[in-house]
Design an enzyme around this catalytic site. Structure first.
Site, PDB file in Angstrom:
ATOM      1  N   LYS A 174      49.049  38.100  32.498  1.00  0.00           N
ATOM      2  CA  LYS A 174      48.452  37.016  33.281  1.00  0.00           C
ATOM      3  C   LYS A 174      46.936  37.012  33.064  1.00  0.00           C
ATOM      4  CE  LYS A 174      46.481  35.654  37.425  1.00  0.00           C
ATOM      5  NZ  LYS A 174      45.529  34.900  36.599  1.00  0.00           N
ATOM      6  N   GLU A 185      40.206  48.667  36.728  1.00  0.00           N
ATOM      7  CA  GLU A 185      38.813  48.672  36.250  1.00  0.00           C
ATOM      8  C   GLU A 185      38.098  47.575  37.020  1.00  0.00           C
ATOM      9  OE1 GLU A 185      37.260  50.750  34.537  1.00  0.00           O
ATOM     10  OE2 GLU A 185      38.907  51.872  33.641  1.00  0.00           O
ATOM     11  N   CYS A 236      30.677  43.991  33.375  1.00  0.00           N
ATOM     12  CA  CYS A 236      30.834  45.033  34.397  1.00  0.00           C
ATOM     13  C   CYS A 236      29.903  46.200  34.108  1.00  0.00           C
ATOM     14  CB  CYS A 236      32.276  45.493  34.449  1.00  0.00           C
ATOM     15  SG  CYS A 236      32.904  45.911  32.817  1.00  0.00           S
ATOM     16  N   GLU A 259      27.491  43.951  43.797  1.00  0.00           N
ATOM     17  CA  GLU A 259      27.564  43.418  42.435  1.00  0.00           C
ATOM     18  C   GLU A 259      27.292  41.913  42.469  1.00  0.00           C
ATOM     19  OE1 GLU A 259      31.386  43.063  40.411  1.00  0.00           O
ATOM     20  OE2 GLU A 259      30.489  44.018  38.658  1.00  0.00           O
TER      21      GLU A 259
HETATM   22  P1  NAD Z   1      38.962  38.649  40.033  1.00  0.00           P
HETATM   23  O1  NAD Z   1      39.293  39.897  40.779  1.00  0.00           O
HETATM   24  O2  NAD Z   1      38.660  37.432  40.798  1.00  0.00           O
HETATM   25  O3  NAD Z   1      40.179  38.250  39.087  1.00  0.00           O
HETATM   26  C1  NAD Z   1      40.703  39.163  38.144  1.00  0.00           C
HETATM   27  C2  NAD Z   1      42.142  38.764  37.853  1.00  0.00           C
HETATM   28  O4  NAD Z   1      42.922  38.978  39.036  1.00  0.00           O
HETATM   29  C3  NAD Z   1      42.307  37.286  37.480  1.00  0.00           C
HETATM   30  O5  NAD Z   1      43.318  37.162  36.499  1.00  0.00           O
HETATM   31  C4  NAD Z   1      42.757  36.683  38.792  1.00  0.00           C
HETATM   32  O6  NAD Z   1      43.486  35.479  38.643  1.00  0.00           O
HETATM   33  C5  NAD Z   1      43.635  37.806  39.345  1.00  0.00           C
HETATM   34  N1  NAD Z   1      43.852  37.730  40.792  1.00  0.00           N
HETATM   35  C6  NAD Z   1      43.052  37.156  41.730  1.00  0.00           C
HETATM   36  N2  NAD Z   1      43.612  37.282  42.950  1.00  0.00           N
HETATM   37  C7  NAD Z   1      44.771  37.959  42.785  1.00  0.00           C
HETATM   38  C8  NAD Z   1      45.777  38.419  43.670  1.00  0.00           C
HETATM   39  N3  NAD Z   1      45.718  38.178  44.978  1.00  0.00           N
HETATM   40  N4  NAD Z   1      46.820  39.101  43.173  1.00  0.00           N
HETATM   41  C9  NAD Z   1      46.899  39.361  41.844  1.00  0.00           C
HETATM   42  N5  NAD Z   1      45.980  38.944  40.946  1.00  0.00           N
HETATM   43  C10 NAD Z   1      44.926  38.257  41.410  1.00  0.00           C
HETATM   44  O7  NAD Z   1      37.791  39.024  39.023  1.00  0.00           O
HETATM   45  P2  NAD Z   1      37.010  38.036  38.024  1.00  0.00           P
HETATM   46  O8  NAD Z   1      36.086  37.205  38.840  1.00  0.00           O
HETATM   47  O9  NAD Z   1      37.958  37.369  37.083  1.00  0.00           O
HETATM   48  O10 NAD Z   1      36.189  39.076  37.140  1.00  0.00           O
HETATM   49  C11 NAD Z   1      34.928  39.559  37.507  1.00  0.00           C
HETATM   50  C12 NAD Z   1      35.047  40.988  38.000  1.00  0.00           C
HETATM   51  O11 NAD Z   1      35.681  41.785  37.002  1.00  0.00           O
HETATM   52  C13 NAD Z   1      33.719  41.648  38.260  1.00  0.00           C
HETATM   53  O12 NAD Z   1      33.773  42.350  39.474  1.00  0.00           O
HETATM   54  C14 NAD Z   1      33.566  42.619  37.101  1.00  0.00           C
HETATM   55  O13 NAD Z   1      32.749  43.724  37.367  1.00  0.00           O
HETATM   56  C15 NAD Z   1      34.967  43.010  36.859  1.00  0.00           C
HETATM   57  N6  NAD Z   1      35.150  43.548  35.516  1.00  0.00           N
HETATM   58  C16 NAD Z   1      35.343  44.890  35.374  1.00  0.00           C
HETATM   59  C17 NAD Z   1      35.481  45.455  34.121  1.00  0.00           C
HETATM   60  C18 NAD Z   1      35.711  46.929  33.959  1.00  0.00           C
HETATM   61  O14 NAD Z   1      36.240  47.329  32.937  1.00  0.00           O
HETATM   62  N7  NAD Z   1      35.352  47.753  34.914  1.00  0.00           N
HETATM   63  C19 NAD Z   1      35.425  44.636  32.992  1.00  0.00           C
HETATM   64  C20 NAD Z   1      35.209  43.272  33.172  1.00  0.00           C
HETATM   65  C21 NAD Z   1      35.087  42.739  34.447  1.00  0.00           C
END
Ligand code: NAD
Length: 478
Positions: free
Chosen positions: A172, A247, A281, A380
């Protein structure tokens, strides 16, 4: 109108609905229309993955090697075209996007080799005449949930090891950037996988993601995204007693000591904090600077920022592309406002910019005179916003660097071996960079953090086997 479909049980299928994907550099431009899966679609995808698991988990390593190699080769051959798509949908610059696509190809190539190297261990038993053999088996059906900021590299570094070690996949991608994920999936699907081994379910987290979290037929979930969603993933996985890996966010410190080479420090901070629009991130959002170099550093970094061109991601000469969408832009602007209200000095940038085409352009923002307790140094922001904290000496710098709930990446700029070595040992982060930006990592070594940034085994390199396999210990009396 062509709708890019989901791929479930070996067939391209329409979703419950479809949504358009817009270019953040030019919001008049539609990238494409992408299906959004229903709960029933997710149910079908999981059922297909379960049905395919017995045969795929016992498939030959040559077959798996060949498929992964083919995927890597096609991604690499199409890196410019896929890079253009990525830059248009996510907003990172074209060279950054082509670099990310190349990385995805390298990851598939790496894991095509790892398939052939999977080994176990044989030990003598403490009981005479008995043999002990330790082997790794696939963990089962893996649910993969990814964020928008690396739309092809993060899916690649989860899908490649999942398939390499004999798991079936329900993938997904982030709702905001389905284009790169769809293109990657299309390549994977055409590489010759048996029906049901790989399933693509695009759509909303609240529908598709939650349906995955709540289905006990998924054996393991690997998630990259925000802390808030990560917590939901964790509690659902505990409820279902399944393996999971998270992550999440970062608030990565970059320490600059008096003895740093100024040019090296400025370049590491400009790159780490602002490239890829700060939407990494591993971005260095906290610049911890000792007082002897502070003023020279701030003025050199400000000069460097003045020279950065913020414009359309695919235009040649652009250094910083737009912010990914209106929501993220609002969040960035609100933190710029919060920082000023908290008493920080906005030394440069922070203005919304107008360009020839309508897009989410933001001038990189640099705060100075900030303290560790300010929200801009604790939460963040995930945009092109960084703050400088002035500290007395190395000891205070290390304490400030560690004063965070996160622990993903940390950097230090210094010419002192003593301080560099001490920092490497004592900073609370999963990755440490000396005289290098906090962002920018290799694909063959472990990636991940500590504290609130990560949970579970590391990703990438040989360490990926920890998550995508489960260990079996067999005792035999021949
Ligand atoms: P997000 O948590 O909003 O979404 C991440 C994924 O989770 C998306 O596919 C989203 O559709 C899904 N999602 C959202 N709600 C959900 C739920 N209730 N149940 C299951 N899945 C759900 O994050 P984002 O805005 O897409 O990404 C930004 C974040 O990602 C930042 O906090 C960043 O630091 C982090 N990030 C971390 C790393 C790492 O390796 N540590 C790498 C890249 C990004």
């Amino acid at each position: 109108m062509t709708v890019h479909q989901n791929f479930i049980a070996g067939r391209w299928t329409d979703g419950a609905e479809a949504a358009e994907n817009y270019n953040p550099s030019n919001t008049n431009e539609v990238i494409g229309t992408y299906a959004r899966a229903s709960r029933k679609d997710v149910d079908d995808a999981i059922a297909a993955a379960r049905a395919a698991l017995p045969a795929w988990s016992r498939s030959g390593i040559q077959q798996r090697h060949d498929i992964l190699k083919k995927v890597g080769d096609e991604i690499l051959a199409r890196k410019d075209e896929l890079g253009l798509l990525l830059a248009r949908e996510e907003g990172k610059t074209l060279p950054e996007a082509v670099g990310e696509v190349t990385r995805a190809a390298q990851i598939f190539d790496f894991f095509s080799g790892e398939v052939l190297r999977l080994a176990g261990e044989k030990l003598a038993s403490t009981r005479p005449g008995i043999e002990v053999e330790i082997t790794r088996e696939p963990v089962g059906v893996v649910g993969i949930i990814t964020p928008w900021n690396f739309p092809i590299a993060i899916p690649a570094w989860k899908i490649a090891p999942a398939l390499a070690y004999g798991n079936c996949v329900v993938f997904k991608p982030a709702d905001l950037v389905p284009g790169s994920a769809w293109a990657l999936s299309d390549i994977i699907i055409r590489a010759g996988l048996p029906e049901g081994v790989f399933n693509l379910v695009m759509g909303r987290g609240s529908v598709v993601g939650e349906a995955m979290l709540n289905d006990p037929r998924i054996d393991a979930i690997t998630f990259t995204g925000s802390v808030a969603t990560g917590k939901k993933v964790a509690s659902a996985c505990v409820e279902n007693m399944r393996k999971f890996q998270l992550e999440m966010g970062g608030k990565n410190p970059m320490v600059v000591l008096d003895d740093a080479e100024l040019g090296v420090a400025v370049e590491a901070c400009a790159n780490g904090a602002f490239f890829s629009t700060g939407q990494r991130c591993t971005a260095s959002s906290r610049l911890v600077v000792t007082e002897g170099i502070h003023d020279r550093f701030v003025s050199a970094l400000t000069e460097r920022l003045k020279g950065l061109v913020v414009d359309d991601a695919v235009k040649s000469g652009t250094h910083i592309g737009p912010v990914v969408d209106q929501n993220q832009l609002d969040q960035d602007l609100s933190y710029i406002d919060i920082g000023q209200k908290e008493g920080a000095r906005l030394a440069w940038g922070g203005e919304r910019l107008k360009r020839d085409q309508p897009g989410f352009y933001l001038q990189p923002a640099l705060f100075t005179e900030t303290s560790a307790d300010m929200r801009i140094n604790r939460e963040e922001i995930f945009g092109p916003v960084a703050s400088v904290m002035r500290v007395k000496d190395y000891d205070e710098a290390l304490a400030v660097a560690n004063d965070t709930i996160f622990g993903l990446s940390a950097g230090i700029c210094t010419t002192s071996l003593k301080h560099a070595s001490h920092f490497r040992r004592n900073v609370e982060a999963g990755m440490v960079m000396v005289n290098l930006p906090t962002a920018g990592v290799d694909y063959h070594v472990p990636f991940g953090g500590r504290k609130g940034s990560s949970y579970g085994p590391r990703e990438q390199g040989r360490y990926a086997a920890e998550f995508y396999t489960t260990v079996k210990t067999a005792y035999t009396q021949p």
